[in-house]
Write a protein that holds these residues in place. Sequence first.
Motif, PDB file in Angstrom:
ATOM      1  N   LYS A 172     -22.472 -26.238   9.623  1.00 34.24           N
ATOM      2  CA  LYS A 172     -23.470 -25.146  10.233  1.00 34.24           C
ATOM      3  C   LYS A 172     -22.893 -24.999  11.579  1.00 34.24           C
ATOM      4  O   LYS A 172     -23.898 -25.031  12.408  1.00 34.24           O
ATOM      5  CB  LYS A 172     -24.746 -26.116   9.898  1.00 34.24           C
ATOM      6  CG  LYS A 172     -25.203 -26.394   8.815  1.00 34.24           C
ATOM      7  CD  LYS A 172     -26.689 -27.024   8.962  1.00 34.24           C
ATOM      8  CE  LYS A 172     -27.028 -27.466   7.559  1.00 34.24           C
ATOM      9  NZ  LYS A 172     -28.580 -28.002   7.497  1.00 34.24           N
TER      10      LYS A 172
ATOM     11  N   GLU B  40     -36.395 -21.201  17.607  1.00 26.94           N
ATOM     12  CA  GLU B  40     -37.353 -21.273  16.493  1.00 26.94           C
ATOM     13  C   GLU B  40     -37.051 -20.284  15.236  1.00 26.94           C
ATOM     14  O   GLU B  40     -37.299 -20.987  13.922  1.00 26.94           O
ATOM     15  CB  GLU B  40     -38.913 -21.097  17.157  1.00 26.94           C
ATOM     16  CG  GLU B  40     -39.082 -22.371  18.058  1.00 26.94           C
ATOM     17  CD  GLU B  40     -40.524 -22.081  18.642  1.00 26.94           C
ATOM     18  OE1 GLU B  40     -41.173 -21.158  18.317  1.00 26.94           O
ATOM     19  OE2 GLU B  40     -40.986 -22.727  19.599  1.00 26.94           O
TER      20      GLU B  40
ATOM     21  N   ARG C  21     -23.580 -17.352  11.733  1.00 22.59           N
ATOM     22  CA  ARG C  21     -24.880 -16.663  11.817  1.00 22.59           C
ATOM     23  C   ARG C  21     -24.867 -15.540  12.409  1.00 22.59           C
ATOM     24  O   ARG C  21     -24.411 -15.123  13.181  1.00 22.59           O
ATOM     25  CB  ARG C  21     -25.945 -17.401  12.550  1.00 22.59           C
ATOM     26  CG  ARG C  21     -25.777 -19.313  12.293  1.00 22.59           C
ATOM     27  CD  ARG C  21     -26.781 -19.360  11.078  1.00 22.59           C
ATOM     28  NE  ARG C  21     -28.109 -19.559  11.605  1.00 22.59           N
ATOM     29  CZ  ARG C  21     -28.692 -20.345  12.094  1.00 22.59           C
ATOM     30  NH1 ARG C  21     -28.270 -21.535  12.388  1.00 22.59           N
ATOM     31  NH2 ARG C  21     -30.187 -20.196  12.071  1.00 22.59           N
TER      32      ARG C  21
ATOM     33  N   ALA D  37     -33.039 -20.735   8.835  1.00 26.32           N
ATOM     34  CA  ALA D  37     -31.982 -21.385   8.148  1.00 26.32           C
ATOM     35  C   ALA D  37     -32.517 -22.382   7.280  1.00 26.32           C
ATOM     36  O   ALA D  37     -31.791 -22.861   6.536  1.00 26.32           O
ATOM     37  CB  ALA D  37     -31.306 -22.250   9.525  1.00 26.32           C
ATOM     38  N   HIS D  38     -33.857 -22.472   7.193  1.00 28.32           N
ATOM     39  CA  HIS D  38     -34.425 -23.427   6.078  1.00 28.32           C
ATOM     40  C   HIS D  38     -34.681 -22.515   5.029  1.00 28.32           C
ATOM     41  O   HIS D  38     -35.013 -23.512   3.916  1.00 28.32           O
ATOM     42  CB  HIS D  38     -35.656 -23.900   6.461  1.00 28.32           C
ATOM     43  CG  HIS D  38     -35.436 -24.922   7.561  1.00 28.32           C
ATOM     44  ND1 HIS D  38     -35.188 -24.892   8.905  1.00 28.32           N
ATOM     45  CD2 HIS D  38     -35.455 -26.512   7.509  1.00 28.32           C
ATOM     46  CE1 HIS D  38     -35.147 -26.174   9.353  1.00 28.32           C
ATOM     47  NE2 HIS D  38     -35.324 -27.107   8.441  1.00 28.32           N
ATOM     48  N   VAL D  39     -34.552 -21.195   4.899  1.00 30.72           N
ATOM     49  CA  VAL D  39     -34.624 -20.473   3.560  1.00 30.72           C
ATOM     50  C   VAL D  39     -33.320 -20.857   2.877  1.00 30.72           C
ATOM     51  O   VAL D  39     -32.302 -20.627   3.232  1.00 30.72           O
ATOM     52  CB  VAL D  39     -34.486 -19.127   3.981  1.00 30.72           C
ATOM     53  CG1 VAL D  39     -34.606 -18.149   2.579  1.00 30.72           C
ATOM     54  CG2 VAL D  39     -35.823 -18.840   4.744  1.00 30.72           C
ATOM     55  N   GLU D  40     -33.470 -21.039   1.370  1.00 26.54           N
ATOM     56  CA  GLU D  40     -32.480 -21.341   0.683  1.00 26.54           C
ATOM     57  C   GLU D  40     -31.625 -20.226   0.204  1.00 26.54           C
ATOM     58  O   GLU D  40     -32.258 -19.009  -0.271  1.00 26.54           O
ATOM     59  CB  GLU D  40     -32.836 -21.896  -0.795  1.00 26.54           C
ATOM     60  CG  GLU D  40     -33.382 -23.422  -0.467  1.00 26.54           C
ATOM     61  CD  GLU D  40     -32.537 -24.450   0.100  1.00 26.54           C
ATOM     62  OE1 GLU D  40     -31.317 -24.388  -0.595  1.00 26.54           O
ATOM     63  OE2 GLU D  40     -33.209 -25.255   0.270  1.00 26.54           O
TER      64      GLU D  40
ATOM     65  N   ARG E  46     -21.843 -21.499   5.368  1.00 25.91           N
ATOM     66  CA  ARG E  46     -22.781 -22.371   5.830  1.00 25.91           C
ATOM     67  C   ARG E  46     -22.520 -23.774   5.204  1.00 25.91           C
ATOM     68  O   ARG E  46     -23.345 -24.174   4.658  1.00 25.91           O
ATOM     69  CB  ARG E  46     -24.293 -21.731   5.303  1.00 25.91           C
ATOM     70  CG  ARG E  46     -24.582 -20.405   5.793  1.00 25.91           C
ATOM     71  CD  ARG E  46     -25.869 -19.968   5.492  1.00 25.91           C
ATOM     72  NE  ARG E  46     -27.009 -20.712   5.920  1.00 25.91           N
ATOM     73  CZ  ARG E  46     -28.208 -20.653   5.537  1.00 25.91           C
ATOM     74  NH1 ARG E  46     -28.455 -19.908   4.714  1.00 25.91           N
ATOM     75  NH2 ARG E  46     -29.021 -21.292   6.184  1.00 25.91           N
TER      76      ARG E  46
ATOM     77  N   ASP F 173     -25.907 -29.501  16.295  1.00 29.23           N
ATOM     78  CA  ASP F 173     -27.443 -29.583  16.125  1.00 29.23           C
ATOM     79  C   ASP F 173     -28.093 -28.357  16.756  1.00 29.23           C
ATOM     80  O   ASP F 173     -27.704 -27.814  17.559  1.00 29.23           O
ATOM     81  CB  ASP F 173     -27.822 -30.854  16.436  1.00 29.23           C
ATOM     82  CG  ASP F 173     -27.583 -30.960  17.956  1.00 29.23           C
ATOM     83  OD1 ASP F 173     -28.432 -30.357  18.815  1.00 29.23           O
ATOM     84  OD2 ASP F 173     -26.895 -31.941  18.434  1.00 29.23           O
TER      85      ASP F 173
ATOM     86  N   ASP G 269     -33.825 -21.366  13.519  1.00 32.92           N
ATOM     87  CA  ASP G 269     -34.133 -22.621  12.595  1.00 32.92           C
ATOM     88  C   ASP G 269     -35.038 -22.443  11.352  1.00 32.92           C
ATOM     89  O   ASP G 269     -34.766 -23.002  10.543  1.00 32.92           O
ATOM     90  CB  ASP G 269     -34.913 -23.854  13.386  1.00 32.92           C
ATOM     91  CG  ASP G 269     -35.136 -24.984  12.861  1.00 32.92           C
ATOM     92  OD1 ASP G 269     -34.136 -25.428  12.578  1.00 32.92           O
ATOM     93  OD2 ASP G 269     -36.077 -25.249  12.945  1.00 32.92           O
ATOM     94  N   GLY G 270     -36.268 -21.398  11.552  1.00 33.95           N
ATOM     95  CA  GLY G 270     -36.824 -21.073  10.484  1.00 33.95           C
ATOM     96  C   GLY G 270     -36.149 -20.379   9.392  1.00 33.95           C
ATOM     97  O   GLY G 270     -36.409 -20.678   8.309  1.00 33.95           O
TER      98      GLY G 270
END
Length: 379
Positions: A227, A369, A232, A375-378, A223, A277, A372-373
Amino acid sequence: MAPANSQTLLSPAELSYIHSSLSSSSPIRADLRGPTQFRPLIAETDILPNTNGSARVCFSDGTEALVGIKAEVEKTSRSGAQIAATGQSEVAMRDGDSDDEEDGSNNRQLPHRTSSDWLEIGIELPGFRDDDSLPVFLSSTLTESLLASGRLMDKLYINERWHWRLYIDVLSLSAPLSYPLPLMSMTIHLALLNTALPRLTSEPSDDPLFDDDWAAAVPLYDRGATKSPSSRPPVTLLVMTVGSNIFFDPSKEELAAAESALAVSFVPQESLTDAYDGKSMVLKLLAVRTLDPPSRSTPLGSTHAAGAAMLQSIKSMPNGTSIDSQSAQDVTPEQNRRVVWSPPRGGLRRDVLKNILKIILEPEGVGHEVLDGLAHVET
């Protein structure tokens, strides 16, 4: 069809009310979510010590899952290496040389290890045995999606003689208040993104030697700054239908009135452009499985005439003495033929299935969606 969750204890009138609300032209869900809206969740990774990767996800209804991943080096048989690396058939493999022939063993008598043996998913649900139908189906569905993409096996491959074997343990920390498949899939997704393997220090063709420094461990899914979508893991979503209406992440009560339910697995492919992106990401469909919703095993509801007759009988009971049921007045023949609740029968229409896949896979759709959600988890 695979079994869904245990039957929800709802009366025919309640089932009829839920079904009517969901089948209207402007469907209304009990928790006021939109058809494609998911329940709020809390997610965190790297929470278990002595594991290669771990994650925890908790939905707003209290359903919570914990995943721990352990990796160990395992020797690969000649046949297993060929299947994983080249996809040759067993007939072709029997003509090749085997390292085991030096010991005088016959390669044909050895059990052929395929790449599916490199991954083992164990699921523990409160109130269920390990060999019950629900944990077995959940394990097979999640394993199928991970193997279907083919990328995980490439990441576990060391050389022709050695590979990594992953043990993915999924623990439900609460009783399944809803069907746990999407919860477990998202938790495994985050745990795999958090998984790292020791760095290989030996030559690729030699017996593997690894760096003891955990800080130098190599992520299973890179990651980095690029990206890349290929880095994934897959995700499996639960979808249900009522008539032509489609609902994602259904609750237990909604599944009790569902006409059909599907488990849809997908994975991101390479970007259409060099610079990645989220908008240019393309999703690939991996698998679609049908489920038997608990609505199919619900009892047939009584007719309006029978309910009115029972009410009339109760009103006619003098001093608590019961009398025979009598036909209610003001009940039309049409009401007499109507049923409060009838369990759904039949399959899923092709046009509805097409719409489900379109909603998930289309650009900026539900699949984008969800990814993307996550992917924002650390990690």
